[in-house]
Design a protein around this motif. Sequence first.
Motif, mmCIF file in Angstrom:
data_model
loop_
_atom_site.group_PDB
_atom_site.id
_atom_site.type_symbol
_atom_site.label_atom_id
_atom_site.label_comp_id
_atom_site.label_asym_id
_atom_site.label_seq_id
_atom_site.Cartn_x
_atom_site.Cartn_y
_atom_site.Cartn_z
ATOM 1 N N LEU A 66 -41.567 -36.697 -30.720
ATOM 2 C CA LEU A 66 -40.182 -36.878 -30.285
ATOM 3 C C LEU A 66 -39.860 -38.321 -29.907
ATOM 4 C CD1 LEU A 66 -39.451 -33.626 -28.284
ATOM 5 C CD2 LEU A 66 -38.874 -34.194 -30.636
ATOM 6 N N LYS A 67 -40.860 -39.108 -29.549
ATOM 7 C CA LYS A 67 -40.589 -40.522 -29.271
ATOM 8 C C LYS A 67 -40.196 -41.241 -30.557
ATOM 9 C CE LYS A 67 -43.358 -40.763 -25.093
ATOM 10 N NZ LYS A 67 -44.502 -41.366 -24.384
ATOM 11 N N LEU A 68 -40.792 -40.811 -31.668
ATOM 12 C CA LEU A 68 -40.355 -41.356 -32.958
ATOM 13 C C LEU A 68 -38.974 -40.818 -33.323
ATOM 14 C CD1 LEU A 68 -43.613 -41.114 -35.113
ATOM 15 C CD2 LEU A 68 -42.657 -43.137 -34.016
ATOM 16 N N ALA A 69 -38.774 -39.519 -33.077
ATOM 17 C CA ALA A 69 -37.495 -38.908 -33.410
ATOM 18 C C ALA A 69 -36.352 -39.571 -32.659
ATOM 19 C CB ALA A 69 -37.531 -37.418 -33.101
ATOM 20 N N LEU A 70 -36.622 -40.026 -31.454
ATOM 21 C CA LEU A 70 -35.593 -40.687 -30.661
ATOM 22 C C LEU A 70 -35.099 -41.950 -31.355
ATOM 23 C CD1 LEU A 70 -34.082 -40.537 -27.952
ATOM 24 C CD2 LEU A 70 -35.901 -41.911 -26.950
ATOM 25 N N ASP A 71 -35.996 -42.604 -32.087
ATOM 26 C CA ASP A 71 -35.634 -43.847 -32.765
ATOM 27 C C ASP A 71 -35.016 -43.613 -34.147
ATOM 28 O OD1 ASP A 71 -36.615 -45.328 -30.645
ATOM 29 O OD2 ASP A 71 -38.634 -45.447 -31.489
ATOM 30 N N TYR A 72 -35.171 -42.402 -34.692
ATOM 31 C CA TYR A 72 -34.666 -42.125 -36.030
ATOM 32 C C TYR A 72 -33.150 -41.912 -36.011
ATOM 33 C CZ TYR A 72 -39.366 -41.082 -37.924
ATOM 34 O OH TYR A 72 -40.663 -41.148 -38.348
ATOM 35 N N ASP A 73 -32.463 -42.447 -37.020
ATOM 36 C CA ASP A 73 -31.109 -41.981 -37.291
ATOM 37 C C ASP A 73 -31.211 -40.904 -38.375
ATOM 38 O OD1 ASP A 73 -31.475 -43.307 -39.732
ATOM 39 O OD2 ASP A 73 -30.246 -45.022 -39.157
ATOM 40 N N GLY A 74 -30.074 -40.393 -38.809
ATOM 41 C CA GLY A 74 -30.090 -39.317 -39.792
ATOM 42 C C GLY A 74 -30.778 -39.705 -41.083
ATOM 43 N N ARG A 75 -30.563 -40.942 -41.531
ATOM 44 C CA ARG A 75 -31.188 -41.405 -42.778
ATOM 45 C C ARG A 75 -32.704 -41.465 -42.647
ATOM 46 N NH1 ARG A 75 -33.237 -46.027 -44.168
ATOM 47 N NH2 ARG A 75 -32.462 -47.009 -42.255
ATOM 48 N N GLN A 76 -33.193 -41.987 -41.529
ATOM 49 C CA GLN A 76 -34.635 -42.077 -41.323
ATOM 50 C C GLN A 76 -35.266 -40.699 -41.169
ATOM 51 O OE1 GLN A 76 -34.003 -44.700 -37.960
ATOM 52 N NE2 GLN A 76 -35.168 -46.338 -38.944
ATOM 53 N N LEU A 77 -34.550 -39.788 -40.491
ATOM 54 C CA LEU A 77 -35.055 -38.420 -40.365
ATOM 55 C C LEU A 77 -35.154 -37.759 -41.731
ATOM 56 C CD1 LEU A 77 -35.931 -36.090 -38.519
ATOM 57 C CD2 LEU A 77 -33.514 -35.432 -38.360
ATOM 58 N N PRO A 238 -23.924 -37.828 -30.658
ATOM 59 C CA PRO A 238 -24.230 -38.177 -29.261
ATOM 60 C C PRO A 238 -25.024 -37.091 -28.550
ATOM 61 C CG PRO A 238 -21.944 -38.693 -29.775
ATOM 62 C CD PRO A 238 -22.466 -37.921 -30.938
ATOM 63 N N ASP A 239 -24.724 -35.820 -28.812
ATOM 64 C CA ASP A 239 -25.446 -34.732 -28.147
ATOM 65 C C ASP A 239 -26.931 -34.763 -28.489
ATOM 66 O OD1 ASP A 239 -23.196 -33.823 -26.916
ATOM 67 O OD2 ASP A 239 -23.255 -31.799 -27.769
ATOM 68 N N SER A 240 -27.253 -35.012 -29.744
ATOM 69 C CA SER A 240 -28.656 -35.052 -30.151
ATOM 70 C C SER A 240 -29.381 -36.216 -29.470
ATOM 71 C CB SER A 240 -28.766 -35.187 -31.672
ATOM 72 O OG SER A 240 -30.123 -35.239 -32.068
ATOM 73 N N ARG A 241 -28.741 -37.383 -29.449
ATOM 74 C CA ARG A 241 -29.367 -38.545 -28.811
ATOM 75 C C ARG A 241 -29.575 -38.299 -27.315
ATOM 76 N NH1 ARG A 241 -25.883 -41.179 -32.503
ATOM 77 N NH2 ARG A 241 -24.265 -41.489 -30.917
ATOM 78 N N GLU A 242 -28.587 -37.686 -26.660
ATOM 79 C CA GLU A 242 -28.688 -37.404 -25.226
ATOM 80 C C GLU A 242 -29.801 -36.386 -24.949
ATOM 81 O OE1 GLU A 242 -28.157 -36.700 -21.101
ATOM 82 O OE2 GLU A 242 -27.957 -38.428 -22.446
ATOM 83 N N ALA A 243 -29.902 -35.328 -25.754
ATOM 84 C CA ALA A 243 -30.930 -34.314 -25.532
ATOM 85 C C ALA A 243 -32.328 -34.891 -25.686
ATOM 86 C CB ALA A 243 -30.729 -33.153 -26.507
ATOM 87 N N LEU A 244 -32.521 -35.720 -26.703
ATOM 88 C CA LEU A 244 -33.832 -36.335 -26.904
ATOM 89 C C LEU A 244 -34.176 -37.304 -25.772
ATOM 90 C CD1 LEU A 244 -33.783 -36.915 -30.746
ATOM 91 C CD2 LEU A 244 -35.606 -35.767 -29.479
ATOM 92 N N ARG A 245 -33.191 -38.123 -25.361
ATOM 93 C CA ARG A 245 -33.455 -39.059 -24.259
ATOM 94 C C ARG A 245 -33.788 -38.308 -22.974
ATOM 95 N NH1 ARG A 245 -29.187 -42.409 -26.455
ATOM 96 N NH2 ARG A 245 -27.688 -41.279 -25.157
ATOM 97 N N ALA A 246 -33.053 -37.235 -22.715
ATOM 98 C CA ALA A 246 -33.296 -36.458 -21.500
ATOM 99 C C ALA A 246 -34.686 -35.850 -21.511
ATOM 100 C CB ALA A 246 -32.239 -35.356 -21.364
ATOM 101 N N PHE A 247 -35.126 -35.368 -22.665
ATOM 102 C CA PHE A 247 -36.468 -34.791 -22.756
ATOM 103 C C PHE A 247 -37.533 -35.844 -22.477
ATOM 104 C CE2 PHE A 247 -40.356 -33.798 -25.053
ATOM 105 C CZ PHE A 247 -40.613 -32.499 -24.633
ATOM 106 N N VAL A 248 -37.406 -37.000 -23.112
ATOM 107 C CA VAL A 248 -38.403 -38.065 -22.919
ATOM 108 C C VAL A 248 -38.379 -38.573 -21.483
ATOM 109 C CG1 VAL A 248 -39.024 -40.412 -23.605
ATOM 110 C CG2 VAL A 248 -38.380 -38.726 -25.350
#
Length: 258
Positions: A66-77, A238-248
């Motif tokens: 998930l630390k990598l996922a936090l840095d990914y945008d849709g294209r990278q994912l 924004p919701d996806s970015r916030e959820a990932l940041r909150a988890f980390v």
Amino acid sequence: MQDLVQYTVRDGVAEITMNRGPVNAIDLDLARGVIDAYRRAREDRAVGAVVLTSAMPEVFSAGLDLKLALDYDGRQLRAFIEVFYYEMHEALYRLGKPVIAAVNGHARAAGVTWAVSCDMIVAAEEAGMGYPEIDVGLLPAMHLVHLPRQAGRHRAAELLFTGDIVSARRMQELGVVNHVVPRAQVLPTARALAGRLARKSPLAMKLLRDAFVRANDLDYRRAIEGVVETMCSLKDSPDSREALRAFVEKRAAVYGER
């Protein structure tokens, strides 16, 4: 790569062991390592069956790093999914030999993907399994297609929508897992089952498995491509970015207006 994935052969069975401590969080190197091992097993004339397992004593795989996922945008994912979903499924589709997941410990999200992509699953009774993607702003893309076909629509919806972690025994009741045994017996049980399969006619087994995967593929991969597009679109929100940041950051997520 060799350190992340170990490949050994004994008694006609290839054992592919994931070894990215501490929890086999999946990154591009681990994904490619397992895929390369599948391709190696396909070409290995000494191999009649395959076992996928973990070097971690109590964890099969915690899922996507998930630390990598936090840095990914849709294209990278999407680029990652091209490998983890599409290349993996193509390697398994063409393997021509049965594959058994020896789930010795907890499996989460994409870690469950490793297991259910195999032909059979032997799981530890101590293992918990589940799909917590909804809690980190992601979608359980493959499982939206796979789980309803095994567990039924309503039971799949409850697991996918809540993100609850359930026991391996419960997953067996839902038709996802074949055998549930004490942790110390997971690898011996998987080896014994794989050994039985490896002793059968290689030609007959190849033709049987090829026919089996063709019969059950149907629109499976096309359906996965559809949900992957939705997953990648969500990743840019924004919701996806916030959820990932909150988890980390180990805090409660704060979402915008509905």
